[in-house]
Scaffold this motif. Structure first.
Motif, PDB file in Angstrom:
ATOM      1  N   THR A  11     -11.231   3.360  51.112  1.00 44.81           N
ATOM      2  CA  THR A  11     -10.328   3.100  50.001  1.00 44.81           C
ATOM      3  C   THR A  11      -9.494   1.875  50.364  1.00 44.81           C
ATOM      4  O   THR A  11      -9.560   1.390  51.498  1.00 44.81           O
ATOM      5  N   THR A  13      -5.483  -0.144  49.352  1.00 45.46           N
ATOM      6  CA  THR A  13      -4.196  -0.074  48.666  1.00 45.46           C
ATOM      7  C   THR A  13      -3.431  -1.375  48.911  1.00 45.46           C
ATOM      8  O   THR A  13      -3.750  -2.123  49.829  1.00 45.46           O
ATOM      9  N   ASP A  14      -2.425  -1.612  48.081  1.00 43.91           N
ATOM     10  CA  ASP A  14      -1.655  -2.851  48.209  1.00 43.91           C
ATOM     11  C   ASP A  14      -0.502  -2.747  49.204  1.00 43.91           C
ATOM     12  O   ASP A  14       0.290  -3.672  49.333  1.00 43.91           O
ATOM     13  N   SER A  15      -0.416  -1.642  49.922  1.00 46.71           N
ATOM     14  CA  SER A  15       0.698  -1.416  50.834  1.00 46.71           C
ATOM     15  C   SER A  15       0.209  -0.966  52.206  1.00 46.71           C
ATOM     16  O   SER A  15      -0.527   0.023  52.314  1.00 46.71           O
ATOM     17  N   TRP A  47      -9.412  -5.253  36.049  1.00 45.59           N
ATOM     18  CA  TRP A  47      -8.535  -4.134  35.729  1.00 45.59           C
ATOM     19  C   TRP A  47      -7.898  -4.378  34.361  1.00 45.59           C
ATOM     20  O   TRP A  47      -7.273  -5.410  34.154  1.00 45.59           O
ATOM     21  N   GLU A  56      -4.805  -6.552  49.817  1.00 44.17           N
ATOM     22  CA  GLU A  56      -4.866  -5.115  50.013  1.00 44.17           C
ATOM     23  C   GLU A  56      -5.095  -4.782  51.481  1.00 44.17           C
ATOM     24  O   GLU A  56      -5.408  -5.650  52.288  1.00 44.17           O
ATOM     25  N   ARG A  76      -6.277  11.052  46.801  1.00 37.97           N
ATOM     26  CA  ARG A  76      -5.787  10.899  45.426  1.00 37.97           C
ATOM     27  C   ARG A  76      -4.330  11.339  45.292  1.00 37.97           C
ATOM     28  O   ARG A  76      -3.554  10.714  44.571  1.00 37.97           O
ATOM     29  N   HIS A  79      -2.213   8.439  47.094  1.00 39.61           N
ATOM     30  CA  HIS A  79      -2.495   7.034  46.784  1.00 39.61           C
ATOM     31  C   HIS A  79      -1.538   6.527  45.721  1.00 39.61           C
ATOM     32  O   HIS A  79      -1.109   7.281  44.857  1.00 39.61           O
ATOM     33  N   ASN A  80      -1.208   5.254  45.773  1.00 39.12           N
ATOM     34  CA  ASN A  80      -0.277   4.676  44.804  1.00 39.12           C
ATOM     35  C   ASN A  80      -0.969   3.998  43.624  1.00 39.12           C
ATOM     36  O   ASN A  80      -0.286   3.436  42.773  1.00 39.12           O
ATOM     37  N   TYR A  81      -2.294   4.060  43.529  1.00 38.88           N
ATOM     38  CA  TYR A  81      -3.008   3.459  42.405  1.00 38.88           C
ATOM     39  C   TYR A  81      -3.318   4.517  41.358  1.00 38.88           C
ATOM     40  O   TYR A  81      -3.600   5.671  41.692  1.00 38.88           O
ATOM     41  N   GLU A  82      -3.317   4.096  40.104  1.00 38.75           N
ATOM     42  CA  GLU A  82      -3.691   4.991  39.004  1.00 38.75           C
ATOM     43  C   GLU A  82      -5.136   5.461  39.152  1.00 38.75           C
ATOM     44  O   GLU A  82      -5.455   6.629  38.943  1.00 38.75           O
ATOM     45  N   PRO A  84      -7.603   4.982  42.142  1.00 40.38           N
ATOM     46  CA  PRO A  84      -7.965   4.427  43.454  1.00 40.38           C
ATOM     47  C   PRO A  84      -9.480   4.368  43.638  1.00 40.38           C
ATOM     48  O   PRO A  84     -10.200   5.266  43.198  1.00 40.38           O
TER      49      PRO A  84
END
Length: 109
Positions: A11, A13-15, A47, A56, A76, A79-82, A84
């Motif tokens: 996966t 993520t931006d963080s 997106w 990322e 899930r 995770h901070n994404y709608e 992921p």
């Protein structure tokens, strides 16, 4: 070829903090035997109708196929994404002692 018992889950993520939390909590919960955080990486994706380029952090987790569903749920929930990106890829071969260790480290206790 026999069906794979082990897999690698990826996966992003931006963080960095979120990536490290995903890695640390999955291993602590025995949902993954190991996890690696790499980054920053540049990702390009579509997106909501737009092409986006973003920085990322990639999280790679190694687990067994039987633990995948729980690992996906774990990711899930944290995770901070709608939506992921969570991708599971079978490990078709590997160093036998390492694969045995992976299975032992992801067994429910």
């Amino acid at each position: 070829m026999r069906e794979s018992e082990h897999c690698q889950v990826v996966t992003a993520t931006d963080s960095r903090a979120v990536a490290e939390t995903l890695a640390d909590t999955a291993v602590a919960a025995r949902l993954a035997a190991s996890a690696q955080v790499a980054g920053p990486i540049r990702s390009t994706y579509r997106w909501q109708g737009d092409v986006v380029a973003a920085e990322e952090w990639r999280v790679t987790l190694r687990t067994t196929v039987t633990r995948y569903a729980e690992l996906e749920e774990h990711i899930r929930a944290r995770h901070n994404y709608e939506v992921p990106g969570i991708v599971c890829m079978p490990i078709v071969a590997g160093y036998a002692p390492y694969l045995k260790w992976m299975a032992a480290e992801t067994k429910e206790r």
